[in-house]
Design an enzyme around this catalytic site. Sequence first.
Site, PDB file in Angstrom:
ATOM      1  N   GLU A 194      19.297  32.726 -55.387  1.00 37.09           N
ATOM      2  CA  GLU A 194      18.111  32.620 -56.227  1.00 37.09           C
ATOM      3  C   GLU A 194      18.338  31.578 -57.312  1.00 37.09           C
ATOM      4  O   GLU A 194      19.372  31.578 -57.973  1.00 37.09           O
ATOM      5  CB  GLU A 194      17.769  33.952 -56.918  1.00 37.09           C
ATOM      6  N   ARG A 199      13.463  33.559 -47.113  1.00 35.51           N
ATOM      7  CA  ARG A 199      14.008  34.837 -47.573  1.00 35.51           C
ATOM      8  C   ARG A 199      12.850  35.798 -47.826  1.00 35.51           C
ATOM      9  O   ARG A 199      11.857  35.434 -48.464  1.00 35.51           O
ATOM     10  CB  ARG A 199      14.808  34.609 -48.849  1.00 35.51           C
ATOM     11  N   GLU A 221      21.132  41.740 -56.191  1.00 35.06           N
ATOM     12  CA  GLU A 221      21.703  41.619 -57.537  1.00 35.06           C
ATOM     13  C   GLU A 221      22.388  42.924 -57.959  1.00 35.06           C
ATOM     14  O   GLU A 221      22.038  43.552 -58.959  1.00 35.06           O
ATOM     15  CB  GLU A 221      20.626  41.196 -58.542  1.00 35.06           C
TER      16      GLU A 221
END
Length: 528
Positions: A424, A231, A322
């Site tokens: 994450e 990522r 997020e």
Amino acid sequence: MSGPSHPLRTAAAALGAVLLAAGLVAGPAPSPVRAAAAITNPGFESSGAGQSPAGWSESSSSGQQSASFTEAGGRSGNYRLSHWASGAYRVETYQQLTGLGAGSYTLRAWVRSGGGQIAAYLALRNCGGAEQRVTIPTASSWTQISVTAQVSSGQCTAAVVSDARAGNWINVDDVEFTGGGTNPGGNISIRGADISTLLKSQDRGGVYRDAAGTQRDPLQLLTSNGVNYARLKVWVNPADGYNNRARVLTMASRIKAQGMRLLVDFHYSDSWADPGKQNKPAAWSGYSFSQLRDAVYNHTYDVLNALKAQGTTADMVQVGNEINDGMLWPDGRSDNWANLAALLTAGSNAVKAVNSSTQVMLHLAEGGNNSQHRWWFDQATSRGVPFDVIGVSHYLYWHGSLASLQANLNDLASRYGRPVVVAETAYGFTLNADDSEPNIFNSSLQSAGGYPATPQGQADALRAVFDVVRSVPNGRGLGVFYWEPTWTAVPGNGWDPTNPSSGNGWENQALFDYGDRALPGLAVFGSV
């Protein structure tokens, strides 16, 4: 109270029944789907309450075999295994498995614990190699954990062990023992790592070594340990010049050369974007909303098309990072869903315009927050925002228990019909620091996370998150990305891209120790 609290087995069993009836402990849940396993009496149903579990043996160096017993209050049936005594005790409940072919085997169990023990763990031993353990975390809700070992001797012993103080308790249920093949990957397709800071680390002198201390290329180290997906975040115009278009292209070439797949994480900012800040890039600050929407499309298309042109097409793309409270504040904040949906749709359309098979992920923090996630994705789907994958961040010490993550992922996958991924997660291997910057993961967060801040505790926490994702029904749990396993304390590679002297508050959550050696957590990727 979840554990037994009376020295008499009959009283403990009665207490468990009362709590079960009162709804204070977990009642019957749907039976787990099990692969064929050699474990006898895996759900502890055969003997009823207040008994030594049938099919299992018990031993105690303190002479307290009675500290191991079954009682009411099982996870999926009527009964569970418990360890408890009114005085200090050490007890093992174990089962020897024979006739095993050579290969990798995994012991899984659902557990709860009141904590406080000297040690409480699942173990695989006498398998032909070193004993393997996983700590039973402090948790009031049922949590699945696992431990994996290589079997070469045709047999293996599965054990539940408590070395405990007076009144400490654990509950165990629904034990599985599976495997036997040479590829233990199971249905986990993503074993990922966010390595966004790696290029800057190496440019500033960072090195990486295997567990034996031999310096290696970090990407080769990752892939040799089972990591198959990388990522990379993208910033628009970062002050230090890293994580921009050019540097992402450089890293993508290295990633693809190792045979790894690529997730590109667009922040739509010049620096960090997360639930607490979603700042516009400076160059976009004066844009009207229509210009902002077009900028999202053009920036997304430009980076992804450049990746495609050099032969490193992205396999998955995050449109925002997020984004619980939206993106590109204030225009795209979540109190204006019409705007937010338009921005997300622009980014998603750009992804598909470059390559229709690239998967689009929408990514939220707080992986155990089901009510917020339902509200958010209800808004997105009702407005027709196109996406393929749901991603969540889940740091055990911030975002809640493994049980809350499990419940949320199960619900999201079912409600929206999309696969889910933990985009994450991370955990600390020590409370010590390797530079002057205070570390984020400290003693308070260790307590909140439930696992010790040790190399093994870090590995156990990561494996537990993988177990949650694997348990999502209908194969919709894709996998896990560990956040910044290579972000060690290298001068010049701190958290603030505008300040070259800033330190790193993350090095005690890397998967390399302060001598740059790979930690046990890195090996987890190859055994899940």
